[in-house]
Design an enzyme around this catalytic site. Structure first.
Site, PDB file in Angstrom:
ATOM      1  CB  SER A 269      58.781 -51.903 -68.731  1.00  9.46           C
ATOM      2  OG  SER A 269      57.893 -52.973 -68.485  1.00  9.46           O
TER       3      SER A 269
ATOM      4  CE1 TYR B 191      54.364 -48.948 -70.230  1.00  7.79           C
ATOM      5  CE2 TYR B 191      54.915 -51.281 -70.173  1.00  7.79           C
ATOM      6  CZ  TYR B 191      54.950 -50.031 -69.592  1.00  7.79           C
ATOM      7  OH  TYR B 191      55.573 -49.852 -68.367  1.00  7.79           O
TER       8      TYR B 191
HETATM    9  N1  LIG Z   1      54.034 -50.087 -62.203  1.00  5.69           N
HETATM   10  C1  LIG Z   1      54.536 -51.030 -62.993  1.00  5.69           C
HETATM   11  O1  LIG Z   1      54.097 -52.196 -62.977  1.00  5.69           O
HETATM   12  C2  LIG Z   1      55.690 -50.719 -63.915  1.00  5.69           C
HETATM   13  C3  LIG Z   1      56.446 -51.778 -64.433  1.00  5.69           C
HETATM   14  C4  LIG Z   1      57.505 -51.511 -65.285  1.00  5.69           C
HETATM   15  C5  LIG Z   1      57.804 -50.218 -65.618  1.00  5.69           C
HETATM   16  N2  LIG Z   1      57.055 -49.208 -65.118  1.00  5.69           N
HETATM   17  C6  LIG Z   1      57.417 -47.839 -65.518  1.00  5.69           C
HETATM   18  O2  LIG Z   1      57.732 -47.109 -64.360  1.00  5.69           O
HETATM   19  C7  LIG Z   1      57.546 -45.719 -64.615  1.00  5.69           C
HETATM   20  C8  LIG Z   1      56.807 -45.109 -63.438  1.00  5.69           C
HETATM   21  O3  LIG Z   1      55.520 -45.695 -63.363  1.00  5.69           O
HETATM   22  P1  LIG Z   1      54.719 -45.929 -62.012  1.00  5.69           P
HETATM   23  O4  LIG Z   1      54.398 -47.363 -61.951  1.00  5.69           O
HETATM   24  O5  LIG Z   1      55.393 -45.274 -60.879  1.00  5.69           O
HETATM   25  O6  LIG Z   1      53.342 -45.212 -62.395  1.00  5.69           O
HETATM   26  P2  LIG Z   1      52.686 -43.835 -61.954  1.00  5.69           P
HETATM   27  O7  LIG Z   1      51.545 -43.635 -62.866  1.00  5.69           O
HETATM   28  O8  LIG Z   1      52.464 -43.826 -60.505  1.00  5.69           O
HETATM   29  O9  LIG Z   1      53.851 -42.772 -62.270  1.00  5.69           O
HETATM   30  C9  LIG Z   1      54.084 -42.264 -63.551  1.00  5.69           C
HETATM   31  C10 LIG Z   1      54.293 -40.775 -63.429  1.00  5.69           C
HETATM   32  O10 LIG Z   1      54.618 -40.254 -64.738  1.00  5.69           O
HETATM   33  C11 LIG Z   1      53.923 -39.036 -64.875  1.00  5.69           C
HETATM   34  N3  LIG Z   1      53.732 -38.657 -66.266  1.00  5.69           N
HETATM   35  C12 LIG Z   1      52.916 -39.216 -67.192  1.00  5.69           C
HETATM   36  N4  LIG Z   1      52.976 -38.536 -68.336  1.00  5.69           N
HETATM   37  C13 LIG Z   1      53.866 -37.526 -68.160  1.00  5.69           C
HETATM   38  C14 LIG Z   1      54.370 -36.487 -68.977  1.00  5.69           C
HETATM   39  N5  LIG Z   1      53.944 -36.314 -70.245  1.00  5.69           N
HETATM   40  N6  LIG Z   1      55.280 -35.630 -68.468  1.00  5.69           N
HETATM   41  C15 LIG Z   1      55.695 -35.773 -67.178  1.00  5.69           C
HETATM   42  N7  LIG Z   1      55.257 -36.719 -66.341  1.00  5.69           N
HETATM   43  C16 LIG Z   1      54.352 -37.593 -66.833  1.00  5.69           C
HETATM   44  C17 LIG Z   1      52.592 -39.285 -64.175  1.00  5.69           C
HETATM   45  O11 LIG Z   1      51.905 -38.074 -63.903  1.00  5.69           O
HETATM   46  C18 LIG Z   1      53.030 -40.046 -62.945  1.00  5.69           C
HETATM   47  O12 LIG Z   1      53.331 -39.202 -61.865  1.00  5.69           O
HETATM   48  C19 LIG Z   1      56.812 -45.640 -65.953  1.00  5.69           C
HETATM   49  O13 LIG Z   1      57.740 -45.295 -66.960  1.00  5.69           O
HETATM   50  C20 LIG Z   1      56.299 -47.044 -66.160  1.00  5.69           C
HETATM   51  O14 LIG Z   1      56.146 -47.360 -67.529  1.00  5.69           O
HETATM   52  C21 LIG Z   1      56.011 -49.408 -64.263  1.00  5.69           C
END
Ligand SMILES: NC(=O)c1ccc[n+]([C@@H]2O[C@H](COP(=O)([O-])OP(=O)(O)OC[C@H]3O[C@@H](n4cnc5c(N)ncnc54)[C@H](O)[C@@H]3O)[C@@H](O)[C@H]2O)c1
Length: 304
Positions: free
Chosen positions: A156, A169
């Site tokens: 991130s 985080y």
């Molecule tokens: N959305 C944002 O603004 C953003 C920005 C930077 C980084 N990210 C990172 O991107 C990645 C994906 O996030 P997203 O935005 O698609 O959110 P999201 O919540 O849609 O997807 C995250 C997924 O991870 C799964 N997950 C959570 N805990 C888990 C576990 N213990 N085992 C297996 N799966 C698990 C969830 O069930 C979900 O399907 C994350 O690592 C998040 O930190 C997101």
């Protein structure tokens, strides 16, 4: 920081490749899975969201008209689940070439004054940081056995800058950036590359759930959003550009930009330290190959 273009030497076909994607039931992971399948890859999704994950792969298979995707319930914090995930990919589709280690949470990210509770404190680290490291270690064994592969971690922008109030985080994502940057020698040891994308804010359930749980946070995350497809393109660039390893790509509202590793300050360098760095460089690859051979043997012994 150097700017980059995602139209550099990339190939977007992945015919014959098998990808494991954690956290791919929805959001960023699902979008990367979709792009890989459209490029000819087979995909295995590992996630704790079983119904959403199964529905996602059912849609992929229906749209493709053949079996291109499979789901297995996976909690990335457990080695048993990580091993089952990669073994599932092997038994379903014959091996693993790509791992997108993307599962992550943001809940309980502001922990300074939260209860002094071990499980609560450890959860975000176990998923966001240790879960990725466990996944990467299992991926390495499967990929080394196959002759090589490529891993992309979803870190991130919070792994490079500090979002206010997101102390835990921020720490987990900084950990991922450090882990990836430490893998410079990996391709020479086992022909596996590992890189990380660092997106800014992307409109997914993760952000929505965060604000639903604590509406006061909305004010701290009102920055411009990053289009989801930019994050997908960052993943695809790393997976197809074989010159990239241990690199960190920021994915920003106006496009991608590499974040370079800071130089070691001059006062940390002496003649003796330079000599020992040269000595270390000579041994790191043969030592790594020896350790990998033992790790592969141990992994094989576990299943026989
Ligand atoms: N959305 C944002 O603004 C953003 C920005 C930077 C980084 N990210 C990172 O991107 C990645 C994906 O996030 P997203 O935005 O698609 O959110 P999201 O919540 O849609 O997807 C995250 C997924 O991870 C799964 N997950 C959570 N805990 C888990 C576990 N213990 N085992 C297996 N799966 C698990 C969830 O069930 C979900 O399907 C994350 O690592 C998040 O930190 C997101």
């Amino acid at each position: 920081m150097t700017e980059t273009s995602l139209s550099s030497p990339t190939v977007t076909r992945f015919d014959g490749k098998v990808a494991v994607i954690t956290g791919g039931s929805r959001g960023i992971g699902k979008a990367v899975a979709d792009k890989l399948i459209k490029g000819g890859a087979k995909v295995v999704i590992g996630d704790i969201l079983e119904q959403e994950g199964q529905a996602t792969v059912d849609d992929f298979n229906k749209n493709a008209g053949s079996k291109v995707a499979s789901f297995i319930r996976t909690d990335v914090t457990k080695y048993t689940d990580n091993k089952a995930l990669f073994q599932h990919a092997e038994s379903e589709f014959g091996g693993v070439d790509i791992a997108v280690l993307n599962a992550g949470i943001v809940s309980n990210c502001d922990t300074l004054f939260s209860p002094l509770d071990d499980d609560l404190e450890e959860k975000i680290f176990n998923i966001n940081a240790i879960g990725v490291i466990k996944g990467a270690k299992v991926a390495l064994l499967h990929m080394a056995k196959r002759g090589g592969g490529s891993i992309v971690c979803t870190a991130s922008l919070a792994g490079l800058y500090c979002l206010p109030f997101f102390n835990a985080y921020n720490a987990t994502k900084h950990a991922l950036v450090g882990f990836v940057r430490s893998c410079q020698h990996l391709p020479d040891i086992c022909n596996v590359r590992i890189n990380a994308v660092c997106p800014g804010y992307v409109e997914t359930d993760l952000l929505k759930n965060l604000v639903d749980a604590d509406p006061s946070l909305a004010i701290s995350i009102c920055n411009p959003r990053v289009p989801l497809e930019y994050v997908v393109d960052g993943n695809i660039m790393f997976l197809s550009d074989t010159t990239k390893n241990a690199k960190i790509l920021m994915v920003l509202p106006d496009g991608p930009q590499f974040s370079e590793t800071p130089e070691l300050p001059g006062s940390m360098i002496s003649e003796a330290s330079e000599k020992s760095t040269r000595e270390y460089a000579k041994t790191v690859v043969p030592d790594g190959k020896e350790k990998l051979a033992k790790a592969l043997q141990n992994y094989k012994n576990e299943y026989h």
